[in-house]
Scaffold this motif. Sequence first.
Motif, short mmCIF file in Angstrom:
data_model
loop_
_atom_site.label_atom_id
_atom_site.label_comp_id
_atom_site.label_asym_id
_atom_site.label_seq_id
_atom_site.Cartn_x
_atom_site.Cartn_y
_atom_site.Cartn_z
N ILE B 97 -21.92 -10.37 -3.76
CA ILE B 97 -20.68 -11.00 -4.23
C ILE B 97 -19.82 -10.01 -5.00
O ILE B 97 -18.60 -9.94 -4.83
CB ILE B 97 -21.01 -12.23 -5.12
N GLY B 98 -20.47 -9.22 -5.83
CA GLY B 98 -19.73 -8.32 -6.72
C GLY B 98 -19.00 -7.21 -6.01
O GLY B 98 -17.83 -6.95 -6.29
N LEU B 99 -19.67 -6.57 -5.05
CA LEU B 99 -19.04 -5.41 -4.39
C LEU B 99 -17.80 -5.80 -3.57
O LEU B 99 -16.75 -5.18 -3.73
CB LEU B 99 -20.07 -4.67 -3.53
N PRO B 100 -17.90 -6.84 -2.70
CA PRO B 100 -16.67 -7.22 -1.98
C PRO B 100 -15.55 -7.66 -2.92
O PRO B 100 -14.38 -7.33 -2.70
CB PRO B 100 -17.13 -8.39 -1.09
N SER B 101 -15.92 -8.37 -3.98
CA SER B 101 -14.90 -8.82 -4.94
C SER B 101 -14.25 -7.62 -5.62
O SER B 101 -13.03 -7.61 -5.84
CB SER B 101 -15.52 -9.72 -6.01
N LEU B 102 -15.07 -6.63 -5.93
CA LEU B 102 -14.54 -5.42 -6.58
C LEU B 102 -13.57 -4.69 -5.65
O LEU B 102 -12.51 -4.22 -6.08
CB LEU B 102 -15.70 -4.51 -6.98
N VAL B 103 -13.94 -4.64 -4.37
CA VAL B 103 -13.07 -3.97 -3.38
C VAL B 103 -11.72 -4.70 -3.29
O VAL B 103 -10.64 -4.09 -3.31
CB VAL B 103 -13.76 -3.91 -2.00
N VAL B 104 -11.79 -6.06 -3.21
CA VAL B 104 -10.56 -6.87 -3.12
C VAL B 104 -9.72 -6.69 -4.39
O VAL B 104 -8.50 -6.53 -4.32
CB VAL B 104 -10.91 -8.36 -2.88
N LEU B 105 -10.38 -6.67 -5.54
CA LEU B 105 -9.67 -6.52 -6.83
C LEU B 105 -8.95 -5.16 -6.89
O LEU B 105 -7.77 -5.10 -7.24
CB LEU B 105 -10.66 -6.67 -7.99
N ILE B 106 -9.66 -4.12 -6.52
CA ILE B 106 -9.06 -2.77 -6.57
C ILE B 106 -7.89 -2.67 -5.58
O ILE B 106 -6.82 -2.15 -5.90
CB ILE B 106 -10.13 -1.68 -6.31
N ALA B 107 -8.10 -3.24 -4.37
CA ALA B 107 -7.03 -3.19 -3.35
C ALA B 107 -5.81 -3.97 -3.83
O ALA B 107 -4.67 -3.51 -3.67
CB ALA B 107 -7.54 -3.77 -2.04
N ASN B 108 -6.04 -5.12 -4.43
CA ASN B 108 -4.93 -5.94 -4.92
C ASN B 108 -4.18 -5.24 -6.04
O ASN B 108 -2.95 -5.24 -6.08
CB ASN B 108 -5.47 -7.30 -5.40
N LEU B 109 -4.93 -4.61 -6.96
CA LEU B 109 -4.29 -3.88 -8.06
C LEU B 109 -3.49 -2.70 -7.52
O LEU B 109 -2.39 -2.40 -8.00
CB LEU B 109 -5.34 -3.39 -9.05
N ALA B 110 -4.03 -2.04 -6.50
CA ALA B 110 -3.35 -0.86 -5.94
C ALA B 110 -2.08 -1.26 -5.19
O ALA B 110 -1.08 -0.53 -5.23
CB ALA B 110 -4.29 -0.12 -5.00
N LYS B 111 -2.11 -2.41 -4.52
CA LYS B 111 -0.93 -2.83 -3.74
C LYS B 111 0.21 -3.31 -4.63
O LYS B 111 1.36 -3.30 -4.21
CB LYS B 111 -1.32 -3.93 -2.76
N GLY B 112 -0.11 -3.81 -5.81
CA GLY B 112 0.93 -4.22 -6.75
C GLY B 112 1.29 -5.69 -6.64
O GLY B 112 0.72 -6.43 -5.83
N PRO B 113 2.27 -6.13 -7.47
CA PRO B 113 2.61 -7.56 -7.55
C PRO B 113 3.10 -8.14 -6.21
O PRO B 113 3.72 -7.44 -5.42
CB PRO B 113 3.72 -7.61 -8.59
N ASN B 129 7.73 -12.89 6.11
CA ASN B 129 6.38 -13.22 5.64
C ASN B 129 5.53 -12.00 5.32
O ASN B 129 4.66 -12.07 4.46
CB ASN B 129 5.66 -14.07 6.70
N ASN B 130 5.74 -10.91 6.04
CA ASN B 130 4.87 -9.76 5.77
C ASN B 130 5.47 -8.78 4.76
O ASN B 130 4.84 -7.77 4.46
CB ASN B 130 4.45 -9.05 7.06
N VAL B 131 6.63 -9.11 4.22
CA VAL B 131 7.13 -8.35 3.05
C VAL B 131 6.71 -9.19 1.84
O VAL B 131 7.48 -9.96 1.31
CB VAL B 131 8.66 -8.16 3.11
N ASN B 132 5.46 -9.06 1.46
CA ASN B 132 4.93 -9.93 0.41
C ASN B 132 4.50 -9.17 -0.84
O ASN B 132 3.76 -9.69 -1.67
CB ASN B 132 3.76 -10.77 0.95
N ARG B 133 4.96 -7.93 -0.96
CA ARG B 133 4.72 -7.15 -2.18
C ARG B 133 6.05 -6.55 -2.64
O ARG B 133 6.90 -6.22 -1.80
CB ARG B 133 3.74 -6.00 -1.92
N ILE B 134 6.18 -6.39 -3.95
CA ILE B 134 7.41 -5.80 -4.50
C ILE B 134 7.62 -4.39 -3.92
O ILE B 134 8.75 -3.99 -3.63
CB ILE B 134 7.32 -5.73 -6.05
N ARG B 135 6.52 -3.70 -3.70
CA ARG B 135 6.61 -2.36 -3.11
C ARG B 135 7.22 -2.43 -1.71
O ARG B 135 8.02 -1.58 -1.32
CB ARG B 135 5.19 -1.76 -3.05
N GLY B 136 6.84 -3.46 -0.96
CA GLY B 136 7.39 -3.66 0.39
C GLY B 136 8.88 -3.95 0.34
O GLY B 136 9.65 -3.48 1.18
N VAL B 137 9.31 -4.73 -0.66
CA VAL B 137 10.74 -5.05 -0.81
C VAL B 137 11.53 -3.76 -1.09
O VAL B 137 12.60 -3.54 -0.53
CB VAL B 137 10.95 -6.07 -1.95
#
Lengths: 189, 223
Positions: B97-113, B129-137
């Motif tokens: 549980i911990g490792l996949p969650s950690l991967v998702v958490l790090i990826a989410n933090l890296a991608k931004g809001p 729909n696929n412009v769903n991050r501020i970085r993408g905007v």
Amino acid sequence: MPLLSDTPRCVKCGEPLRLSRLRVDSVSCVCWADNHIRPFPALLEPEAKVADEIVGPNGQVSTCFAHPDRAASSVCSVCGRFACSLCSVVDSGRSLCLDCFAATQEKGNTRRRIVRWDSIAISLAVLPLLMWPLTCLTAPAAIFVALTHWKPQHYGFQTRSLIKLIAALLVASAQIAFWIAVLANMDPK
Amino acid sequence: MKSTCRKLFGRSTFSYQQIYLDQHELLIIDGTYTEELRRLPYRDMTAVIWTGSSAYAIVNAVTGLLVLIAGTAFLSGASTRFAHESLSGGEIFGMLIGLPSLVVLIANLAKGPTCYCAIRTRVQQVKLNNVNRIRGVKKLLKELEPMIEQAQGARSLIVELVRAHFEQAEARKEAERRAAIAAKRGPPAYDPTIPESQQRALRVPPPLPIRTETLPPLPGEGA
């Protein structure tokens, strides 16, 4: 003057935004969402600018072929009809009226909607593996779909490979081979 | 003929939308088994709108909590296990549980809001729909703005102009609404700004009561 009905809407709730309250680049909606907005000059001109060539020598303005109450904004490069901003479509730099655009679509030059047979074939080959007995029916179907639509589908500006069709053929062939092996090893008694 | 199109956004995990930049228009392909192509000419684009979404905070909170629980389980399992024993239940849970969650958490933090984004044209508003991050905007605006400015002209002082135009439009609409209400009601009963001599002229007399009973005959009338 822009019409209030043309105003951008909240991305969350769809309510029209009150752009009179626009501050720097954001405006709040009634749903409390803080919408950031990057406006462009077209927002202040709901009607497209009338092209020079469709204003007569005395300054009279030509009207749209389909909408006599609207000023024409372009000339169709195929049939020469005047078209307003709603009726003209720009395709590869050419301005076309809707009839000519539909005609080019029928010829296949600019398609608007396509059925992704390669996605259907790969889904038929892979998804039934979750309920594997179904593959005796879906594998031949996947092969049929892949062979009858053996052509990359695209809109004219894309290049799509046949990779999905090839993968569907391989997976479905493996499934059929599996079923043949099962039937061959089956005890006749 | 070589195409001038360039892919800007491809399919993402939760969206089948693809966005292409052409010389004169933005092309949006949407759909799974039946795809539809939309053409948004740069000359018709009126605005790009985006607003933050709560998905970023929710994903961070959920995966952070899972990492915390799984980490605690892993550490407690490791501390209670003897050296010769195989992996304990806590350690297995922690890793699964911990490792996949950690991967998702790090990826989410890296991608931004995260955010919702849409393009408004003269006739419609299309949600991207696929412009769903501020970085993408930011990427979208960086690519799109020069194209739109080339088609529509520079956007200097556009915010002030838009605000002024919509203030005028709202004021005009409000004035029309008030005029309609005033026309419905009739002239006002008393307005202190109008002189008394004109007030009398404006005042409408109340309607006369309708008498329904039969009147007595006038002298010299009837029998």
